[in-house]
Scaffold this motif. Structure first.
Motif, PDB file in Angstrom:
ATOM      1  N   PRO A   2      36.254  58.949  86.156  1.00 53.04           N
ATOM      2  CA  PRO A   2      36.957  59.773  87.150  1.00 53.04           C
ATOM      3  C   PRO A   2      38.162  59.043  87.739  1.00 53.04           C
ATOM      4  O   PRO A   2      38.164  57.814  87.879  1.00 53.04           O
ATOM      5  CB  PRO A   2      35.879  60.004  88.217  1.00 53.04           C
ATOM      6  N   PHE A   3      39.170  59.802  88.077  1.00 54.13           N
ATOM      7  CA  PHE A   3      40.374  59.254  88.699  1.00 54.13           C
ATOM      8  C   PHE A   3      40.602  59.944  90.030  1.00 54.13           C
ATOM      9  O   PHE A   3      40.441  61.157  90.153  1.00 54.13           O
ATOM     10  CB  PHE A   3      41.579  59.454  87.780  1.00 54.13           C
ATOM     11  N   ASN A   4      40.978  59.150  91.025  1.00 56.90           N
ATOM     12  CA  ASN A   4      41.293  59.680  92.343  1.00 56.90           C
ATOM     13  C   ASN A   4      42.803  59.806  92.482  1.00 56.90           C
ATOM     14  O   ASN A   4      43.544  58.869  92.170  1.00 56.90           O
ATOM     15  CB  ASN A   4      40.759  58.749  93.437  1.00 56.90           C
ATOM     16  N   ILE A   5      43.283  60.953  92.950  1.00 56.64           N
ATOM     17  CA  ILE A   5      44.699  61.180  93.208  1.00 56.64           C
ATOM     18  C   ILE A   5      44.826  61.530  94.682  1.00 56.64           C
ATOM     19  O   ILE A   5      44.293  62.544  95.133  1.00 56.64           O
ATOM     20  CB  ILE A   5      45.264  62.310  92.330  1.00 56.64           C
ATOM     21  N   GLU A   6      45.518  60.671  95.437  1.00 59.09           N
ATOM     22  CA  GLU A   6      45.517  60.789  96.897  1.00 59.09           C
ATOM     23  C   GLU A   6      46.918  60.598  97.462  1.00 59.09           C
ATOM     24  O   GLU A   6      47.660  59.706  97.049  1.00 59.09           O
ATOM     25  CB  GLU A   6      44.579  59.720  97.470  1.00 59.09           C
ATOM     26  N   ILE A   7      47.281  61.442  98.415  1.00 59.87           N
ATOM     27  CA  ILE A   7      48.531  61.252  99.151  1.00 59.87           C
ATOM     28  C   ILE A   7      48.310  60.186 100.217  1.00 59.87           C
ATOM     29  O   ILE A   7      47.352  60.239 100.978  1.00 59.87           O
ATOM     30  CB  ILE A   7      49.003  62.565  99.803  1.00 59.87           C
ATOM     31  N   ILE A   8      49.215  59.212 100.259  1.00 59.23           N
ATOM     32  CA  ILE A   8      49.162  58.137 101.251  1.00 59.23           C
ATOM     33  C   ILE A   8      50.490  58.117 102.002  1.00 59.23           C
ATOM     34  O   ILE A   8      51.558  58.080 101.386  1.00 59.23           O
ATOM     35  CB  ILE A   8      48.955  56.753 100.598  1.00 59.23           C
ATOM     36  N   SER A  17      53.719  59.638  99.269  1.00 65.82           N
ATOM     37  CA  SER A  17      53.423  58.570  98.327  1.00 65.82           C
ATOM     38  C   SER A  17      52.045  58.845  97.740  1.00 65.82           C
ATOM     39  O   SER A  17      51.136  59.287  98.447  1.00 65.82           O
ATOM     40  CB  SER A  17      53.432  57.209  99.036  1.00 65.82           C
ATOM     41  N   ILE A  18      51.891  58.578  96.454  1.00 65.50           N
ATOM     42  CA  ILE A  18      50.652  58.933  95.761  1.00 65.50           C
ATOM     43  C   ILE A  18      49.964  57.678  95.236  1.00 65.50           C
ATOM     44  O   ILE A  18      50.601  56.839  94.584  1.00 65.50           O
ATOM     45  CB  ILE A  18      50.937  59.869  94.567  1.00 65.50           C
ATOM     46  N   LEU A  19      48.685  57.570  95.513  1.00 69.41           N
ATOM     47  CA  LEU A  19      47.860  56.500  94.965  1.00 69.41           C
ATOM     48  C   LEU A  19      46.900  57.118  93.963  1.00 69.41           C
ATOM     49  O   LEU A  19      46.151  58.042  94.293  1.00 69.41           O
ATOM     50  CB  LEU A  19      47.082  55.796  96.070  1.00 69.41           C
ATOM     51  N   ILE A  20      46.931  56.613  92.738  1.00 67.23           N
ATOM     52  CA  ILE A  20      45.987  57.048  91.713  1.00 67.23           C
ATOM     53  C   ILE A  20      45.158  55.843  91.306  1.00 67.23           C
ATOM     54  O   ILE A  20      45.713  54.782  90.998  1.00 67.23           O
ATOM     55  CB  ILE A  20      46.708  57.637  90.488  1.00 67.23           C
ATOM     56  N   ASP A  21      43.834  55.988  91.316  1.00 64.78           N
ATOM     57  CA  ASP A  21      42.989  54.845  90.953  1.00 64.78           C
ATOM     58  C   ASP A  21      41.728  55.319  90.262  1.00 64.78           C
ATOM     59  O   ASP A  21      41.356  56.497  90.325  1.00 64.78           O
ATOM     60  CB  ASP A  21      42.643  54.015  92.195  1.00 64.78           C
ATOM     61  N   ASN A  22      41.070  54.368  89.609  1.00 64.85           N
ATOM     62  CA  ASN A  22      39.790  54.644  88.954  1.00 64.85           C
ATOM     63  C   ASN A  22      38.667  53.817  89.570  1.00 64.85           C
ATOM     64  O   ASN A  22      37.610  53.643  88.969  1.00 64.85           O
ATOM     65  CB  ASN A  22      39.884  54.360  87.453  1.00 64.85           C
ATOM     66  N   GLY A  23      38.921  53.317  90.789  1.00 62.68           N
ATOM     67  CA  GLY A  23      37.939  52.484  91.470  1.00 62.68           C
ATOM     68  C   GLY A  23      38.172  51.015  91.252  1.00 62.68           C
ATOM     69  O   GLY A  23      37.646  50.174  91.993  1.00 62.68           O
ATOM     70  N   THR A  24      38.987  50.666  90.259  1.00 66.18           N
ATOM     71  CA  THR A  24      39.301  49.263  89.958  1.00 66.18           C
ATOM     72  C   THR A  24      40.805  49.047  89.843  1.00 66.18           C
ATOM     73  O   THR A  24      41.367  48.158  90.488  1.00 66.18           O
ATOM     74  CB  THR A  24      38.630  48.838  88.636  1.00 66.18           C
TER      75      THR A  24
END
Length: 207
Positions: A2-8, A17-24
């Motif tokens: 899973p990937f997280n797509i979040e506005i920061i 600004s967008i942060l995309i992560d997979n937990g690592t």
């Protein structure tokens, strides 16, 4: 995976600004705010920053770049407007971008891998600037439109690198993509929404 797509938002600016992560691993898009705040956030979440991407070369989408130790990507058509952006970055206390010592990697149209197992399609959409791009993640049903397409309007074309004719052609490109109605549209500023809502509320996206 899973990937997280979040506005920061790292400052009072309404830049998304967008942060995309997979937990690592993580990637940042349009990093407005200070590098130290971004580094603190990444450390708190235990994320390893792989790269920074910008939708275009205007200062309010790239202020953290001068002081962050990360490779960064931008369409090279926007290299000329870095000179215009730098005085604003100085004014806000973020430092200037030296494109000779720390040049961006070109964001040419096509698919690239953002994180392991996560690819995006780069769509060149000049108009707001010559090098403006959108990032389309079909599996995540998300498109980052920068300052090309907002929820209820489009980006200005009177800033350096802007062109009304190019914007019209880019909107035609996005229209031809026929994004599914449940695609989440995350613009460079303002609220996000599903493509169905954008098409309903934005006279420039009556597709």
């Amino acid at each position: 995976m899973p990937f997280n797509i979040e506005i920061i938002r790292m400052s009072p600016s309404n830049t998304n600004s967008i942060l995309i992560d997979n937990g690592t691993d993580a990637a940042i898009f349009d990093p407005w705010g200070s590098a130290s705040d971004w580094e603190k956030l990444l450390a708190e979440r235990g994320l390893d920053l792989r790269a920074i991407y910008v939708t275009h070369g205007h200062y309010d989408h790239m202020s953290a770049i001068p002081k962050m130790n990360a490779k960064w990507f931008m369409n090279h058509a926007d290299l000329p407007i870095i000179k215009w952006s730098n005085p604003f970055l100085f004014m806000y206390g973020y430092g200037a971008i030296d494109a000779k010592k720390n040049p961006p990697i070109d964001l040419a149209p096509g698919k690239i891998e953002i994180l392991p197992g996560l690819s995006t399609e780069i769509i060149h959409t000049p108009g707001h600037s010559a090098g403006s791009v959108c990032f389309y993640f079909p599996e995540q049903k998300t498109v980052l439109t920068g300052d090309t397409l907002f929820y209820d309007t489009i980006g200005r074309t009177d800033l350096p690198g802007g062109s009304g004719q190019a914007m019209k052609e880019s909107l035609d490109i996005l229209r031809a993509r026929n994004f599914p109605d449940d695609t989440t549209v995350i613009p460079g500023h303002g609220k996000m929404g599903k493509m169905s809502a954008v098409k309903n509320d934005n006279i420039f996206a009556q597709w």
